[in-house]
Scaffold this motif. Sequence first.
Motif, short mmCIF file in Angstrom:
data_model
loop_
_atom_site.label_atom_id
_atom_site.label_comp_id
_atom_site.label_asym_id
_atom_site.label_seq_id
_atom_site.Cartn_x
_atom_site.Cartn_y
_atom_site.Cartn_z
N VAL A 379 43.66 25.29 46.07
CA VAL A 379 43.65 26.69 46.54
C VAL A 379 42.27 27.00 47.11
O VAL A 379 41.25 26.76 46.47
CB VAL A 379 43.98 27.67 45.40
N VAL A 380 42.25 27.54 48.34
CA VAL A 380 41.01 27.92 49.02
C VAL A 380 41.01 29.44 49.21
O VAL A 380 41.99 30.01 49.69
CB VAL A 380 40.90 27.21 50.40
N ASN A 381 39.91 30.09 48.83
CA ASN A 381 39.80 31.55 48.89
C ASN A 381 38.85 31.97 50.02
O ASN A 381 37.66 31.71 49.97
CB ASN A 381 39.28 32.09 47.54
N THR A 382 39.39 32.61 51.07
CA THR A 382 38.55 33.16 52.13
C THR A 382 38.42 34.68 51.99
O THR A 382 37.95 35.36 52.91
CB THR A 382 39.12 32.81 53.52
N TYR A 383 38.84 35.21 50.84
CA TYR A 383 38.76 36.64 50.57
C TYR A 383 37.30 37.03 50.32
O TYR A 383 36.48 36.20 49.96
CB TYR A 383 39.64 36.97 49.37
N SER A 384 36.99 38.28 50.49
CA SER A 384 35.60 38.73 50.39
C SER A 384 35.08 38.78 48.96
O SER A 384 33.88 38.92 48.75
CB SER A 384 35.44 40.10 51.04
N THR A 385 35.96 38.72 47.97
CA THR A 385 35.53 38.76 46.57
C THR A 385 36.18 37.62 45.80
O THR A 385 37.09 36.95 46.29
CB THR A 385 35.94 40.09 45.91
N THR A 386 35.69 37.44 44.56
CA THR A 386 36.28 36.41 43.69
C THR A 386 37.69 36.80 43.30
O THR A 386 37.97 37.97 43.00
CB THR A 386 35.42 36.23 42.43
N LEU A 387 38.59 35.82 43.29
CA LEU A 387 39.99 36.08 42.97
C LEU A 387 40.40 35.33 41.72
O LEU A 387 39.98 34.20 41.48
CB LEU A 387 40.90 35.66 44.13
N ASN A 388 41.25 35.99 40.93
CA ASN A 388 41.88 35.35 39.78
C ASN A 388 43.29 34.98 40.20
O ASN A 388 44.12 35.84 40.44
CB ASN A 388 41.90 36.32 38.59
N VAL A 389 43.57 33.69 40.29
CA VAL A 389 44.85 33.20 40.80
C VAL A 389 45.65 32.61 39.65
O VAL A 389 45.15 31.77 38.89
CB VAL A 389 44.64 32.15 41.91
N THR A 390 46.90 33.05 39.53
CA THR A 390 47.81 32.52 38.50
C THR A 390 48.94 31.76 39.19
O THR A 390 49.60 32.30 40.09
CB THR A 390 48.39 33.64 37.64
N ILE A 391 49.16 30.52 38.76
CA ILE A 391 50.25 29.71 39.31
C ILE A 391 51.19 29.41 38.16
O ILE A 391 50.79 28.88 37.12
CB ILE A 391 49.71 28.41 39.93
N SER A 392 52.46 29.80 38.36
CA SER A 392 53.44 29.62 37.29
C SER A 392 53.60 28.14 36.95
O SER A 392 53.48 27.28 37.83
CB SER A 392 54.79 30.19 37.75
N PRO A 393 53.81 27.83 35.66
CA PRO A 393 54.00 28.82 34.59
C PRO A 393 52.71 29.24 33.88
O PRO A 393 52.60 30.35 33.41
CB PRO A 393 54.93 28.08 33.63
N ASN A 394 51.68 28.36 33.83
CA ASN A 394 50.53 28.72 33.00
C ASN A 394 49.21 28.18 33.55
O ASN A 394 48.32 27.83 32.79
CB ASN A 394 50.73 28.21 31.56
N GLU A 395 49.07 28.13 34.86
CA GLU A 395 47.84 27.66 35.46
C GLU A 395 47.02 28.84 35.96
O GLU A 395 47.50 29.63 36.78
CB GLU A 395 48.13 26.70 36.63
N HIS A 396 45.77 28.99 35.47
CA HIS A 396 44.92 30.12 35.84
C HIS A 396 43.64 29.59 36.50
O HIS A 396 42.96 28.72 35.95
CB HIS A 396 44.58 30.96 34.61
N LEU A 397 43.33 30.11 37.68
CA LEU A 397 42.17 29.66 38.43
C LEU A 397 41.29 30.85 38.80
O LEU A 397 41.80 31.90 39.20
CB LEU A 397 42.59 28.93 39.72
N LEU A 398 39.98 30.71 38.64
CA LEU A 398 39.02 31.73 39.06
C LEU A 398 38.25 31.14 40.24
O LEU A 398 37.45 30.22 40.08
CB LEU A 398 38.07 32.09 37.92
N ILE A 399 38.49 31.68 41.45
CA ILE A 399 37.95 31.09 42.67
C ILE A 399 37.02 32.09 43.35
O ILE A 399 37.41 33.21 43.66
CB ILE A 399 39.09 30.67 43.63
N GLU A 400 35.77 31.65 43.59
CA GLU A 400 34.79 32.51 44.25
C GLU A 400 35.13 32.70 45.72
O GLU A 400 35.91 31.95 46.30
CB GLU A 400 33.40 31.91 44.11
#
Length: 639
Positions: A379-400
Amino acid sequence: SNISLPIFLNKGTGDLSINKWEKSNGTAECCGYPISIFFIVVNEFCERFSYYGMRAVLVLYFRYFLLWDDDLATSIYHAFVALCYLTPILGAIIADSWLGKFKTIIYLSIVYAIGQVTMAISTIHDITDANRDGTPDNFTFHIALSMLGLILIALGTGAQECGIHTQQQCYPLAFGVPAVLMVISLVVFIAGSGMYVKTDPEGNIMWSVCKCIGFAIKNRFRHRSSSYPKREHWMDWANEKYDVCHNPAISNFLHKLLIAQIKMVLKVLFLYIPLPMFWTLFDQKGSRWTLQATTMSGDFVSILISTVNPILILTLVPIMDRLIFPLIQKCGLNFSPLKRMTVGMLFAAMAFVSAALVQIEIDKTLPNFPSSSESQLKVVNTYSTTLNVTISPNEHLLIESFGSSADYVTFDHQDITVSLNTNPVITKAFSLIKGGRQTLIIPSDPTVMRDFVLRHGEQWCEFSRKFGFGASYTFLIPSTVFSDDCESITEVEDMKPNSVHMALQIPQYFLITTGEVMFSVTGLQFSYSQAPKNMKSVLQAGWLCTNAVGNIIVLIVAELGKLPKQWAEYLLFASLLVAVSIIFSIMAYFYTYIDPAEIEAQVRKEQGLEPEEMEKETLEMEEKDEDQKNEQGVKQTKI
């Protein structure tokens, strides 16, 4: 007659045999040799460079141009090499029984050159790249053309960027240079045509040997009843047939002599049975080891690795011959030729153990790719802020912001749901590809997809990045790329560059080359010392067959073995060669060295014939040939 085999084209085996040169008064010499010798030397140099130059990049061409996997690339490579070792036997039969050596070299060299040119043409992208995207539109055409080229080369027996419309890896140059050199080789050889002695075909000794063996087998089958007494050797069943010349006494002697010579040859050929396993390991330098190097790091060292074998050969042969072997002999050790060959096998086995250890180190640095039932996602984040991404069923990623997940996430199912902790929360379902890797890019505004186009013209910027060997990157290009001179471009490292250096391959090359010197050079010397002069071509044919069979073994293992780890395959080959070397050492222990001249003299004595009687007809023929040469009045080199 003493027939040289092969008389052209393949694998450093004395391809163009210069048996002798005839001297006449008043003919120019250079360094004490006839001028014609230098035509042949230049011809050989160009042909060898052409063959090995083409072969050096062949497996890479299969892997990265035709996009075959490692196993298929290895299989086709070794099928080609095996064919190259078999066709000289056919060429020798054609030369000695039909066309003569000179015409055979000329005609098949033309086939060889056409094959090299065809191979070079098959590597040009632009032939089928109609849309100019850098990828051929018709791979079938390139595959068919390259296979045709390889077949022609085998029958006749070898980066920077280039391209007209596209920038491609320069395989046309890599194959084009060998093609040009093969054409030069042919032209140089033809230029010296007037200086060669062109003898007529005199018959092939291999055919005589095969007929004699066939008659012995057939005669033994006819007399398989127990009422017939056994004979000392199964070849003695060929004693009844002799019709070599019009003189019955000489004919009988020559047939008895032929049987005795075949017995000597069969004794040596029996020792050849275990030898293909050595070549199975040795010829993987150009396939498995080359592919291993592509997973390693190194710039100039890659050039060194490709030349380390010939450099070591030139260094080790005189060292072994003048220093190591005499030193062992002075120590009182009986280091016989067969013992040297056994030690050479063990060195080759150690080389593959070394290759396995290097492969284990490489595997530690390689990424963990998904199996056929798994999928991987980054997962690549081009958003202006840090995102908390959840991928079912239980994968949690904090991407700057303008960052990515630390590594690919592996899933054992295809369908996933991705949720972003934005306000409001955004959720979207995706279907992944089994056995593949994918990248999910979250745009700067998750609700709107934007397309950015880089255009040439008034607005442009230049971005450069030095890639590491084996690395993979994703570059994020923002809309402000032109205003800040490309400095806003961000890279995401999808795959780390290779970190195991190519220099680690040097020990395995040293070991395999040491094994080659002790096995191959000694093997041919031993074979020639244990067989009559006129049977050297038969032994050379058998030697080439061992090499061809060795390459066929690699082909079979590559297609059917399918071992999960490459290091395990290396250890398998090393273990097989150790087992074979033990078998060979037992065979060598019971082998009795012979003197072919003594055996021939014994046959002569048994037949009660004097040497003058037997050689009378041969001398008459030689005198006739000498008269013809004197009439020519020029110095010529006998091919």
